[in-house]
Scaffold this motif. Structure first.
Motif, PDB file in Angstrom:
ATOM      1  N   GLN A   7      -7.719  31.009   4.695  1.00  0.00           N
ATOM      2  CA  GLN A   7      -7.847  32.343   4.448  1.00  0.00           C
ATOM      3  C   GLN A   7      -6.391  32.736   4.286  1.00  0.00           C
ATOM      4  OE1 GLN A   7      -9.266  34.314   8.065  1.00  0.00           O
ATOM      5  NE2 GLN A   7     -11.531  34.207   7.407  1.00  0.00           N
ATOM      6  N   GLU A  11      -7.021  38.428   4.212  1.00  0.00           N
ATOM      7  CA  GLU A  11      -8.570  37.953   4.542  1.00  0.00           C
ATOM      8  C   GLU A  11      -8.564  37.673   6.258  1.00  0.00           C
ATOM      9  OE1 GLU A  11      -9.983  35.582   0.560  1.00  0.00           O
ATOM     10  OE2 GLU A  11      -8.905  34.409   2.187  1.00  0.00           O
ATOM     11  N   SER A  15     -11.034  39.657   8.565  1.00  0.00           N
ATOM     12  CA  SER A  15     -12.189  39.313   9.293  1.00  0.00           C
ATOM     13  C   SER A  15     -11.989  39.797  10.798  1.00  0.00           C
ATOM     14  CB  SER A  15     -11.871  37.706   9.277  1.00  0.00           C
ATOM     15  OG  SER A  15     -12.167  37.342   8.080  1.00  0.00           O
ATOM     16  N   LYS A  18     -13.294  43.378  10.988  1.00  0.00           N
ATOM     17  CA  LYS A  18     -14.511  43.193  11.012  1.00  0.00           C
ATOM     18  C   LYS A  18     -15.079  42.846  12.332  1.00  0.00           C
ATOM     19  CE  LYS A  18     -15.299  42.577   6.095  1.00  0.00           C
ATOM     20  NZ  LYS A  18     -15.585  41.543   5.108  1.00  0.00           N
TER      21      LYS A  18
END
Length: 101
Positions: A7, A11, A15, A18
């Motif tokens: 990643q 990213e 992540s 999230k």
């Protein structure tokens, strides 16, 4: 994307955000004290790991490579994190976590 896939830093941060949001939602919808405690612990570790990772790796790199702009960005991010920290209630003990029924 699985955790083992390469990643970018952006990213990986996305992540983390999230996952943190999902853990918070899981706490709200958990129906047992055991589940609420499990998700609270998961959230705590995720937040700590995320914050430490940013402080030790991302912020110094931004300040080094982006100069004054990097310093402004990291200061803004630190202020946002502090605002969230300051507005958050103290952690609840397991006895204070009422299962959602």
């Amino acid at each position: 994307m699985s955790p083992t896939d390469p990643q970018t830093i952006s990213e990986a941060i996305g992540s983390d955000h999230k996952a943190i949001d999902q853990y918070a939602d899981n706490i709200k919808t958990a129906t047992t004290l055991e589940d609420k405690t499990k998700w609270r612990n998961q959230l705590t570790w995720a937040l700590a790991r995320h914050a430490i990772s940013e402080e030790l790796t991302m912020y110094p790199a931004m300040e080094k490579h982006l100069g004054e702009e990097g310093l402004k960005l990291t200061n803004t991010d630190r202020e946002q994190h502090q605002a969230v920290h300051s507005s958050s209630p103290p952690p609840a003990s397991p006895q204070q976590l009422t299962p959602h029924t």
